[in-house]
Design a protein around this motif. Structure first.
Motif, PDB file in Angstrom:
ATOM      1  N   ASP A  22       0.676  -1.433   0.336  1.00  0.00           N
ATOM      2  CA  ASP A  22      -0.408  -0.483  -0.136  1.00  0.00           C
ATOM      3  C   ASP A  22       0.639   1.476  -0.105  1.00  0.00           C
ATOM      4  O   ASP A  22       1.942   0.944  -0.257  1.00  0.00           O
ATOM      5  CB  ASP A  22      -0.988   0.252   0.698  1.00  0.00           C
ATOM      6  CG  ASP A  22       0.142   0.264   2.895  1.00  0.00           C
ATOM      7  OD1 ASP A  22       0.714   0.218   2.702  1.00  0.00           O
ATOM      8  OD2 ASP A  22      -1.383  -0.711   3.516  1.00  0.00           O
ATOM      9  N   TYR A  23       0.401   2.444   0.202  1.00  0.00           N
ATOM     10  CA  TYR A  23       0.802   3.940  -0.100  1.00  0.00           C
ATOM     11  C   TYR A  23       1.466   3.792   1.757  1.00  0.00           C
ATOM     12  O   TYR A  23       1.855   5.395   1.349  1.00  0.00           O
ATOM     13  CB  TYR A  23       0.232   4.947  -0.567  1.00  0.00           C
ATOM     14  CG  TYR A  23       0.107   4.638  -1.688  1.00  0.00           C
ATOM     15  CD1 TYR A  23       0.731   5.533  -2.824  1.00  0.00           C
ATOM     16  CD2 TYR A  23      -0.731   4.048  -1.980  1.00  0.00           C
ATOM     17  CE1 TYR A  23       0.331   4.649  -3.979  1.00  0.00           C
ATOM     18  CE2 TYR A  23      -1.753   3.463  -3.651  1.00  0.00           C
ATOM     19  CZ  TYR A  23      -0.985   3.949  -4.186  1.00  0.00           C
ATOM     20  OH  TYR A  23      -0.836   3.807  -5.766  1.00  0.00           O
ATOM     21  N   GLU A  24       1.994   2.690   2.461  1.00  0.00           N
ATOM     22  CA  GLU A  24       2.376   3.447   4.185  1.00  0.00           C
ATOM     23  C   GLU A  24       4.065   4.385   4.000  1.00  0.00           C
ATOM     24  O   GLU A  24       4.235   4.661   4.415  1.00  0.00           O
ATOM     25  CB  GLU A  24       2.933   1.991   4.296  1.00  0.00           C
ATOM     26  CG  GLU A  24       3.493   1.963   5.868  1.00  0.00           C
ATOM     27  CD  GLU A  24       3.915   0.481   5.932  1.00  0.00           C
ATOM     28  OE1 GLU A  24       4.790   0.697   7.167  1.00  0.00           O
ATOM     29  OE2 GLU A  24       4.265  -0.181   5.965  1.00  0.00           O
ATOM     30  N   PHE A  25       4.332   3.772   2.324  1.00  0.00           N
ATOM     31  CA  PHE A  25       6.118   4.344   2.555  1.00  0.00           C
ATOM     32  C   PHE A  25       5.828   6.159   2.483  1.00  0.00           C
ATOM     33  O   PHE A  25       6.608   7.045   2.842  1.00  0.00           O
ATOM     34  CB  PHE A  25       7.336   4.183   1.902  1.00  0.00           C
ATOM     35  CG  PHE A  25       7.330   2.759   2.647  1.00  0.00           C
ATOM     36  CD1 PHE A  25       9.113   2.821   3.213  1.00  0.00           C
ATOM     37  CD2 PHE A  25       6.681   1.657   2.079  1.00  0.00           C
ATOM     38  CE1 PHE A  25       9.605   1.680   3.382  1.00  0.00           C
ATOM     39  CE2 PHE A  25       7.871   0.345   3.055  1.00  0.00           C
ATOM     40  CZ  PHE A  25       8.795   0.272   3.608  1.00  0.00           C
ATOM     41  N   ILE A  57       2.855   7.709   2.434  1.00  0.00           N
ATOM     42  CA  ILE A  57       2.151   8.196   3.515  1.00  0.00           C
ATOM     43  C   ILE A  57       3.001   8.945   4.658  1.00  0.00           C
ATOM     44  O   ILE A  57       3.204   9.665   4.955  1.00  0.00           O
ATOM     45  CB  ILE A  57       0.871   7.664   3.946  1.00  0.00           C
ATOM     46  CG1 ILE A  57       0.011   6.971   3.063  1.00  0.00           C
ATOM     47  CG2 ILE A  57       0.290   8.542   5.152  1.00  0.00           C
ATOM     48  CD1 ILE A  57      -1.059   6.808   2.568  1.00  0.00           C
ATOM     49  N   ALA A  58       4.278   7.958   5.163  1.00  0.00           N
ATOM     50  CA  ALA A  58       5.280   8.436   5.884  1.00  0.00           C
ATOM     51  C   ALA A  58       6.369   9.853   5.568  1.00  0.00           C
ATOM     52  O   ALA A  58       5.886  10.165   6.773  1.00  0.00           O
ATOM     53  CB  ALA A  58       5.851   7.205   6.413  1.00  0.00           C
ATOM     54  N   THR A  80      -1.926   9.094  -3.937  1.00  0.00           N
ATOM     55  CA  THR A  80      -2.003   8.959  -3.415  1.00  0.00           C
ATOM     56  C   THR A  80      -3.265   7.496  -2.985  1.00  0.00           C
ATOM     57  O   THR A  80      -4.405   8.535  -3.437  1.00  0.00           O
ATOM     58  CB  THR A  80      -1.761   8.984  -1.794  1.00  0.00           C
ATOM     59  OG1 THR A  80      -0.555   9.622  -1.898  1.00  0.00           O
ATOM     60  CG2 THR A  80      -1.307   8.027  -0.368  1.00  0.00           C
ATOM     61  N   LYS A 114       7.991  -2.954  -1.880  1.00  0.00           N
ATOM     62  CA  LYS A 114       7.772  -3.154  -0.146  1.00  0.00           C
ATOM     63  C   LYS A 114       7.078  -1.565  -0.711  1.00  0.00           C
ATOM     64  O   LYS A 114       5.671  -0.864   0.280  1.00  0.00           O
ATOM     65  CB  LYS A 114       8.418  -2.532   0.574  1.00  0.00           C
ATOM     66  CG  LYS A 114       9.757  -3.582   0.874  1.00  0.00           C
ATOM     67  CD  LYS A 114      10.310  -3.734   1.835  1.00  0.00           C
ATOM     68  CE  LYS A 114      10.935  -4.854   2.271  1.00  0.00           C
ATOM     69  NZ  LYS A 114      12.259  -4.330   2.567  1.00  0.00           N
TER      70      LYS A 114
END
Length: 203
Positions: free
Chosen positions: A2-5, A7-8, A41, A133
């Motif tokens: 997902d867009y975890e990175f 968004i972080a 995103t 990832k």
């Protein structure tokens, strides 16, 4: 994935995040390619993954989706002469910088696949195996791989004796046999073939 990175990075205050990956560091012929991709995103892309884990057909399908749906994308290359002059690592960094600089929208942050950053002039973070990832890095891996494969297919028409369509320039047994038979072409990386070229010059 997902867009975890992404968004972080945005949570740290970065506005525009791109993913960067390369294709073609290992082959004996042709350029090294890099791609930089900015995704909207939240865009869902079914089956998106590291390009090496996908079939050619699936990569082509995803290429069309990414190029259509991405905020923007860019491809950078460093050719075989540049690879011979500055070595493959520096040529890969050069291709990555060209890809980032070619984006229509200037990013302020880049995720780079691997453990070495190209020092592109914007904030960067490396992610080992990032193409499995980070969404935008996975997208970049597909753009870079498909773009390079298409280039090598064109070169297969120009230099049919090397059968580039079968190995894309990688050091397969067939490729080495063709080099032994026909010598090196203008698109071969001479720095990758020192042993063969040394044998030739001694003979």
């Amino acid at each position: 994935m997902d867009y975890e990175f992404e968004i972080a990075a945005m949570n740290k205050g970065f506005k525009t995040v791109c993913g960067v990956d390369e294709a073609g560091r290992g082959p004996l012929a042709g350029p090294v390619y890099a791609a930089a991709v900015i995704l909207p995103t939240g865009l869902e892309i079914a089956g998106l993954n590291d390009s090496k884990k996908l079939t050619e057909k699936k990569r082509e399908e995803l290429f069309d989706i990414i190029t259509k749906e991405a905020v923007c994308y860019s491809v950078g290359i460093a050719d075989e002469k540049e690879i011979d002059e500055i070595n493959i690592l520096n040529a890969t960094f050069l291709a990555m910088k060209r890809a980032i600089n070619g984006l229509e929208i200037r990013p302020d942050f880049a995720y780079i696949d691997g453990n070495r950053a190209p020092n592109s002039g914007i904030s960067e973070e490396t992610v080992v195996k990032g193409d499995g990832k980070v969404m935008s890095v996975a997208a970049a891996s597909i753009i870079a791989k498909v773009s390079r494969d298409r280039f090598m297919l064109k070169k297969a028409e120009e230099y049919p004796e090397y059968q580039f369509e079968k190995h894309k320039g990688y050091g397969t047994r067939l490729h080495y046999e063709m080099i032994e038979k026909y010598g090196v072409s203008p698109i071969h990386r001479r720095s990758f073939l020192k042993k063969i070229l040394g044998d030739e010059s001694n003979g």
